[in-house]
Design an enzyme around this catalytic site. Structure first.
Site, PDB file in Angstrom:
ATOM      1  N   ASP A 177       0.887  -1.166  -0.048  1.00 36.20           N
ATOM      2  CA  ASP A 177      -0.145   0.069   0.146  1.00 36.20           C
ATOM      3  C   ASP A 177       0.804   1.181   0.029  1.00 36.20           C
ATOM      4  OD1 ASP A 177      -2.556  -1.396   0.102  1.00 36.20           O
ATOM      5  OD2 ASP A 177      -1.793  -1.899   2.246  1.00 36.20           O
ATOM      6  N   LEU A 178       0.360   1.994  -1.026  1.00 34.32           N
ATOM      7  CA  LEU A 178       1.476   3.211  -0.985  1.00 34.32           C
ATOM      8  C   LEU A 178       1.451   4.251   0.297  1.00 34.32           C
ATOM      9  CD1 LEU A 178       2.757   5.588  -2.836  1.00 34.32           C
ATOM     10  CD2 LEU A 178       0.396   6.320  -3.073  1.00 34.32           C
ATOM     11  N   ASP A 179       2.525   4.518   0.482  1.00 36.22           N
ATOM     12  CA  ASP A 179       2.731   5.517   1.708  1.00 36.22           C
ATOM     13  C   ASP A 179       2.102   4.615   3.110  1.00 36.22           C
ATOM     14  OD1 ASP A 179       3.879   7.295   0.084  1.00 36.22           O
ATOM     15  OD2 ASP A 179       2.019   8.522   0.010  1.00 36.22           O
ATOM     16  N   GLU A 180       2.070   3.607   3.237  1.00 41.95           N
ATOM     17  CA  GLU A 180       1.573   2.631   4.149  1.00 41.95           C
ATOM     18  C   GLU A 180       2.398   1.673   4.839  1.00 41.95           C
ATOM     19  OE1 GLU A 180      -1.257   3.212   5.515  1.00 41.95           O
ATOM     20  OE2 GLU A 180      -2.198   4.968   4.243  1.00 41.95           O
TER      21      GLU A 180
END
Lengths: 280, 280, 280, 280
Positions: free
Chosen positions: A222-225
């Site tokens: 998950d992007l930026d996660e």
């Protein structure tokens, strides 16, 4: 210290006596323990241990002995203490790359920057100033899949231990990320309150935030996660234009990234679920 | 957790196998180790270990077994995890005392404030608001020796584990301090650059410092010179009057003191030479 | 300074010569300007000025003269420098209220706390310790409308200049807020990344955030969305339990709220759109 | 904004009506005031004003008109807003120089680095990487007077507005400093408590300080004693070796120096006595 130094990272289901058993193995192998840190994540009942030691070791013997005393689900990492081999991905912004290249040149990064890959060639001359290879892998006219395949192919030539996204402005697919599990580090700005959508600096300006932050994290699907490595903030005020806020963002991003990399490259970070255990 | 919890702090000359031996003793006594931290001060070749554990223990047996495996110079502290008993010394300023009394009332201090002793009675009504005993031990017309004897006599009635100097503005003699080795905590302001002599806030104002700091430390024989527990700063600027700077000083002092006490009262601090090892 | 002191806040469409004209009025009235700050918000082309002055003034004359030279849309506030009258709203948590009551008692808040209103009576004895009135206005068995009407009725008895929400855990309706435009100050925790839904501290724990923040803001119609007054953060790490993170949250909230109130009560804040201009 | 922009800095004995008179001159010259800040240092009864404006101006007329309305002791600086010309002095450490060179290359410094002068040639290749001139002016076998004369001669060739001491490890004589009054900026580490004598990092290590600071200041006749521009700190702990502390010192020094230079190069700093007025 003339003897080779190592870091041992262990991660397994918790049970009684683990520290005693692990240090027993090291003791029997006659190593010098320099430091030892243990942490039990109670919610997942998971044990983490980081041991710094030196000595002329038989690595195979140590690993075999450890496997005998540890639970079957143990993940064991035994690494010599040394600079890590990395490849840096960039787009057009120089601030994070500049911080890494200067530290690299003066041996303050604990890493060898083997190459820089850009999806634009903006930072090619700057990278060359430091005597580091630069590869342009343009995304123009390519599908994400094709582009990532090329980036991967170039990166793999260098066999890097870590990829550092130094303001690389493209989203990586889960397929790409799977090649480097917990081995890709990203930096991104962050704001309180959080702003969704395009142009977060404009939103931050319009809302009049008083601090701008940056978060360094491992990249997962998950992007930026992914698990957070380090965060910090810098104060701003109503006199800051959008451009001033962007400059403050750059200033805090480069420092947070550099400090996060120091933790990773010194083998001080373990991951549990979606969070980090930082032994510092 | 229904089982009693303990903190074990060990401090001795370093040698091989200490962690293994110590955890072996704990293992044989069937305790549950919650956390374990070790540090070796290389310059003095001294080993420090803090272990958090729970279980129904035989404390005497553990101590005897530890003494068998540890060097002769080992200092061993095995304490149940519980609120510490403290006496607070004050003069006229309320900010640190207020912070402690509010935290105390809501069980956020991990300490029982048994009494407050003041060399002035300024803070008597304030202390009483919180239902805490206040003793005036005026220094008027007494030698330092006489005054300290009285303070000591009042304090000892409560058998405190720690004395907290919450802006107590008198210098303690080595004779007094000797009664509470590494058990007196002080807070004082501090500036960069440091200002010698009277009225440091005026000097800071005249020099136009941009930050004001506070340092919490154990008191030893040299005033303001004991092992440092915690430090922090607060920004100021040219628009601050001397009074504004003093207010900023109060704001940072009370927070630094409260956080330092949290470390001490949770048994997270060891001392080596003139410095602290903080296991946090 | 024996002469009465004032703060003049002006807010109007920008045009040439405003500072000259405004200071001309003050000059003709023979006041002593202590400080003067001006800011032009370029995006909205709006002029803001704060002037600190002293003197025996004819307030009506000054206001009349200012209206002659200022644009028709000017908002002019001329206030004597003095402590503000406030009412504090609470629920069950004491940390912010405690900070305010201690500062209030020692004249460090620049405000008179006329009363505390709680929707629970948890903090009644604590408030009484400080000799301050406490009103229980329970929300049990009442509609939001009914409850707010009662709170408003009790608050208005004191004719407060500001309402301070010191961890008041109920959402205020736009109808309620309309009674105190830019005169209600709230404090709330905040996290990077932001967590939506219940139990943000648990979410922060599970994600392993490294900083916890607090934001003080004016309350407008959108919950947690008014102009930001002040923000700050406190570091945390993987060893913090959810409870430890909540304690850190309390520690940063109370300081941010106290500092934000200092700005508001010293007439240092103007509002443009959804953001603040802070003259500090 | 197509019109030329200026900064006006005025510094004089305080008297009534100064803001009105000064803005009257600017109003009559038809300029656009962008921002205006005033401060009165009450202890010295001295007035400071900074005005940001744009317009097609007659500088001579403005200065003449200002002199008519200002006290005789007024110092008036009217400067176009533009990058400053600077020369940087270094010894062997690269961290501050690196920060300046990278910012310079990407137009984030608001200064032109005309040349770097070193008393060692260690940083010559690094400087050349950025296409900047480097001059070695060795102090070997020369008196301080002779060495400074040479440095001055080389520096003056570039006619710099400011000299930046980016870890220049030699003490400058009052004679040298007199050539650049309030135009030499230095950065140095600083500690709480302050340590006198050689090897402050070792002293800080032995005392176990918890923060390391940096102070950027103008250089006057007393070494490390000029007006302070900016200060900040970075946390350290007992696990830091002397070398780690030095790295932390470098990290905070370079950021503090860069931010201080931003203030100076944007004409935001005035000096009164031994302190700065920073209009930010």
């Amino acid at each position: 210290m003339s003897q080779p130094a190592y870091v041992l990272l262990i991660d397994c289901t918790d049970q009684k006596g683990l520290v005693h058993k692990i240090t027993g193995v090291l003791y029997s192998q006659n190593v010098n323990i320099i430091g030892n840190q243990e942490f039990v994540e109670r919610e997942q009942d998971r044990f983490f241990m980081r041991t710094d030691f030196s000595g002329k070791i038989n690595a195979t013997a140590i690993l075999e002995e450890l496997q005998k005393v540890l639970p079957a689900d143990a993940s064991i990492s035994l690494r010599p203490k040394r600079a890590k081999n990395i490849v840096v991905l960039v787009t057009k912004e120089q601030h994070c790359l500049g911080e890494l290249l200067v530290r690299h040149q003066f041996n303050e990064l604990n890493a060898n920057i083997l190459a820089v890959i850009g999806n634009h060639d903006t930072l090619k001359p700057f990278t060359h100033q430091f005597g580091v290879n630069f590869h342009l892998v343009s995304h123009e006219g390519k599908s994400r899949e094709e582009h990532e395949k090329e980036v991967l192919e170039v990166a793999k030539r260098y066999d890097p231990e870590y990829l550092v996204l130094a303001k690389y402005m493209r989203i990586l697919s889960p397929e790409f990320v799977r090649n480097f599990p917990n081995r890709i580090i990203n930096i991104h700005h962050s704001f309180l309150p959080a702003f969704i959508g395009a142009n977060p600096y404009r939103q931050a300006y319009e809302r009049g935030v008083k601090i701008i932050g940056a978060t360094a994290h491992f990249v997962n699907n998950d992007l930026d996660e992914g698990p957070i490595l380090m965060q910090n903030v810098i104060p701003v005020d109503h006199t800051y234009s959008v451009q001033d806020m962007m400059q403050s963002g750059r200033d805090v991003e480069k420092i947070v990234l550099a400090h996060a990399l120091k933790l990773v490259f010194n083998d001080k970070v373990a991951v549990v679920g979606n969070k980090t255990i930082v032994f510092d």
